[in-house]
Design a protein around this motif. Structure first.
Motif, short mmCIF file in Angstrom:
data_model
loop_
_atom_site.label_atom_id
_atom_site.label_comp_id
_atom_site.label_asym_id
_atom_site.label_seq_id
_atom_site.Cartn_x
_atom_site.Cartn_y
_atom_site.Cartn_z
N PRO A 326 1.04 -1.04 -0.02
CA PRO A 326 -0.05 -0.02 -0.19
C PRO A 326 0.80 1.35 -0.08
O PRO A 326 0.33 2.28 -0.62
N GLN A 327 1.90 1.52 0.38
CA GLN A 327 3.27 1.90 0.83
C GLN A 327 3.31 2.51 -0.67
O GLN A 327 3.49 4.35 -1.16
N ILE A 328 3.32 1.97 -1.91
CA ILE A 328 3.73 2.60 -3.39
C ILE A 328 2.44 3.15 -3.94
O ILE A 328 2.87 4.04 -3.94
N LYS A 329 1.31 2.92 -3.63
CA LYS A 329 0.12 3.80 -4.23
C LYS A 329 0.19 5.02 -3.87
O LYS A 329 -0.35 6.44 -3.65
N GLU A 330 0.14 4.41 -2.30
CA GLU A 330 0.34 6.29 -1.33
C GLU A 330 1.21 7.28 -1.32
O GLU A 330 1.24 8.64 -1.81
N GLU A 331 2.47 6.57 -1.56
CA GLU A 331 3.33 7.70 -1.48
C GLU A 331 3.56 7.63 -3.23
O GLU A 331 3.79 9.70 -3.60
N VAL A 345 -3.12 3.74 -10.50
CA VAL A 345 -4.19 2.37 -10.32
C VAL A 345 -3.99 1.04 -11.08
O VAL A 345 -2.66 1.57 -11.52
N GLU A 346 -3.89 0.15 -9.92
CA GLU A 346 -3.33 -1.52 -10.73
C GLU A 346 -3.97 -1.65 -11.64
O GLU A 346 -4.63 -1.27 -11.70
N PHE A 347 -2.53 -2.24 -12.53
CA PHE A 347 -3.35 -2.72 -13.63
C PHE A 347 -3.17 -3.97 -13.67
O PHE A 347 -1.91 -4.61 -14.31
#
Ligand code: AMP
Length: 546
Positions: A326-331, A345-347
């Motif tokens: 989750p930190q990847i998306k947050e950061e 977005v996760e793809f």
């Protein structure tokens, strides 16, 4: 008479996991589940005995009890010319070990779906140079495949994303953090309704950065906590079995931390025990420096894209299993959301690459088939109809494939040694991020009279300038240009480097005095010769791969 185009399989030969896909009868990319009923297979090889090799989940588990017989993360070794895995008085190169993984994927495809895998497109990280690409191709040959193409992973991800109308006219950044490698690529999808153009604008990457490094931080934490709780000075990593166990558990715990705020793990060794906790917050802190490395490359690629006229990014795609943290998306949202005006977005995180490769395979065979039919005198319309009748695909689907053009860039600079102001430099004849195919030339003078060859050492580097320092460049091979031995000293020879759209380098010389073309004998260092390849094929002949 043309025949029905063959099916081409797309293979994502990953550092930690691999996957295989094909285009099904509905025209959709489909992952083939393996015989463990999983959609990805661990890229781990267990040399159970001299004749029996186990690949995948069981191999990964065997590493706990028999670590010295287990090879993993071999994709990280593709650039190491010397590396080989020693077992049973034999040693296996990365391409040989990779071929075992490929063979398992193929035998599973046969078992679970009765697919005979022959023609394949195998993917590799964008920043793989000539050596690693050639070794990946050889892994495919060793596995008995006909390798149609070695395709860049971000290109495959972009093809998977970009072949629909919603994607038209968009600039997309693909942030791909896998198990052992990271790459970040800006892709531009053309808006011409009559063409499907997928263009790589620029790409950066680090093949020593991936989920494994996040695991290693957890391992470090386990060891430090064990030492502090037990007061023991033992370095648990010196015990091979223990080290493997810790790594295995670290990966499990890392994945749990993607969904939970805290994990607890018992660590015991030689009668001593510790109970180690790890909070997600602490984990994020411990690994922030790794994330920063991905951002430095993301900044670089965005800057580079600007210089190439791409100032607006429309979508931020996350690819690769590690982007589930989750930190990847947050950061990324914190850092780039405001600047770019898009949220990540996760793809198709685990499957985009294999599916994109399968789509590229489909494009390849359909384009080829249409060309073949047109060559017999048919119009394009007739060719589409004939192919549609033969394959059951709609003319429209075939047309989309026919109209698709994939444009790539050089992912490394290639050059030769030169002197500048008396200082040795590498003069790059092919410059990174230039659209391929591309070429670059330089005129040399023969050293003395009647020379019978010019011998050049070829270098590669990641610099985007014409000149690079020798210490950031790597020797990639030797090119020998045979001469007739009748030239005076300083006779001009024009040397041209040609890089094709598959990342393959060819060197050509021109003897300007006689107007004669000279083909160089270029061999990338570390790549098996045809002979060695045959020996390796022979060595594998009686091996059983489960
Ligand atoms: P790939 O090479 O794209 O298959 O990525 C594999 C990497 O993704 C490995 O390092 C896995 O540990 C990691 N991974 C897979 N699922 C998760 C998850 N839920 N959370 C964190 N990492 C994950």
């Amino acid at each position: 008479m043309s025949t029905i185009p063959k099916r081409v399989y797309g293979i994502d030969l990953g550092t930690t996991y691999s996957a295989i896909a094909f285009i099904n009868e509905h025209g959709k990319a489909e992952i083939i589940t393996n015989s463990d009923n999983e959609r990805v297979t661990p890229s781990v090889v267990f040399f159970e005995s001299e004749e029996n090799i186990v690949v995948g989940k069981i191999a990964k588990e065997s590493a706990k009890t028999d670590p010295s017989r287990v090879a993993d993360f071999v994709k990280r070794q593709m650039s190491d010319k010397e590396w080989a895995f020693p077992v049973d008085d034999k040693s296996y190169k990365p391409e040989e070990i990779s071929s075992f993984i490929l063979r398992r994927l193929a035998s599973d495809a046969k078992k679970t779906g009765d697919h005979e895998v022959q023609d394949v497109i195998i993917t590799c990280p964008a920043y793989f140079g000539d050596l690693e690409r050639e070794r990946t191709r050889q892994a495919g040959k060793l596995a008995g495949f006909n390798v149609i193409e070695i395709l860049d992973e971000p290109v495959a991800a972009a093809i998977n994303y970009g072949l629909n109308d919603d994607a038209k006219g968009k600039n997309v950044i693909v942030y791909d953090l896998g198990g052992g490698t990271f790459d970040v690529t800006v892709v531009s999808i053309g808006d011409d309704p009559d063409k499907n153009e997928i263009k790589i604008v620029c790409t950066e990457g680090n093949h020593q950065l991936g989920g494994k490094d996040w695991d290693d931080q957890i391992v470090k934490h386990f060891v430090a906590e064990f030492q502090s709780q037990t007061g023991s000075g033992t370095n648990l990593l010196e015990d091979q079995e223990m080290a493997y166990d810790l790594r295995f558990n670290a990966e499990t715990d890392k994945k749990m931390l993607s969904n939970k705020a805290k994990i607890t793990r018992k660590v015991s060794f030689e009668g001593e025990k510790a109970v180690v906790e790890l909070l997600r917050e602490k984990f994020d802190e411990m690994t922030a420096h790794l994330l920063d490395q991905t951002f430095a490359l993301t900044d670089k690629v965005l800057e580079e894209a600007k210089t190439r006229g791409v100032t607006k990014i429309h979508a931020f795609l996350l690819v690769g299993g590690s982007t589930r943290m989750p930190q990847i998306k947050e950061e990324i949202t914190k850092r780039y959301g405001g600047i770019l005006g898009v949220t990540p977005v996760e793809f198709d995180v685990d499957e985009a690459v294999a599916k994109g490769a399968a789509k590229a395979g489909e494009i390849h065979v359909l384009q080829q088939a249409v060309e073949d039919i047109i060559e017999t005198g048919a119009t394009q319309e007739q060719a589409l109809q004939e192919l549609s009748d033969k394959t059951g695909k709609t003319g429209e689907d075939i047309l989309i494939a026919v109209k698709t053009k994939i444009k790539k860039v050089a992912t490394k600079s290639y050059g030769i040694r030169a002197l500048k102001g008396g200082q040795p430099i590498i003069r790059n004849l092919i410059i990174k991020q230039t659209p391929v195919p591309t070429k670059g030339s330089q005129i040399f003078g023969t050293a003395g009279p009647n020379a019978d060859e010019i011998d050049l050492v070829v270098f590669s580097n990641n610099e985007s300038e014409p000149d690079a320092l020798p210490d950031v460049s790597e020797e990639v091979g030797n090119a020998v240009f045979p001469l007739d031995g009748n030239l005076p000293a300083k006779a001009p020879i024009e040397i041209t480097f040609e890089l094709d759209d598959q990342g393959s380098l060819t060197l050509v010389g021109l003897d300007k005095t006689h107007g004669k073309t000279i083909t160089a004998n270029f061999k990338a260092e570390g790549v098996m010769s045809e002979e060695e390849l045959n020996v390796a094929i022979e060595k594998q002949r009686d091996l059983v791969i489960d």
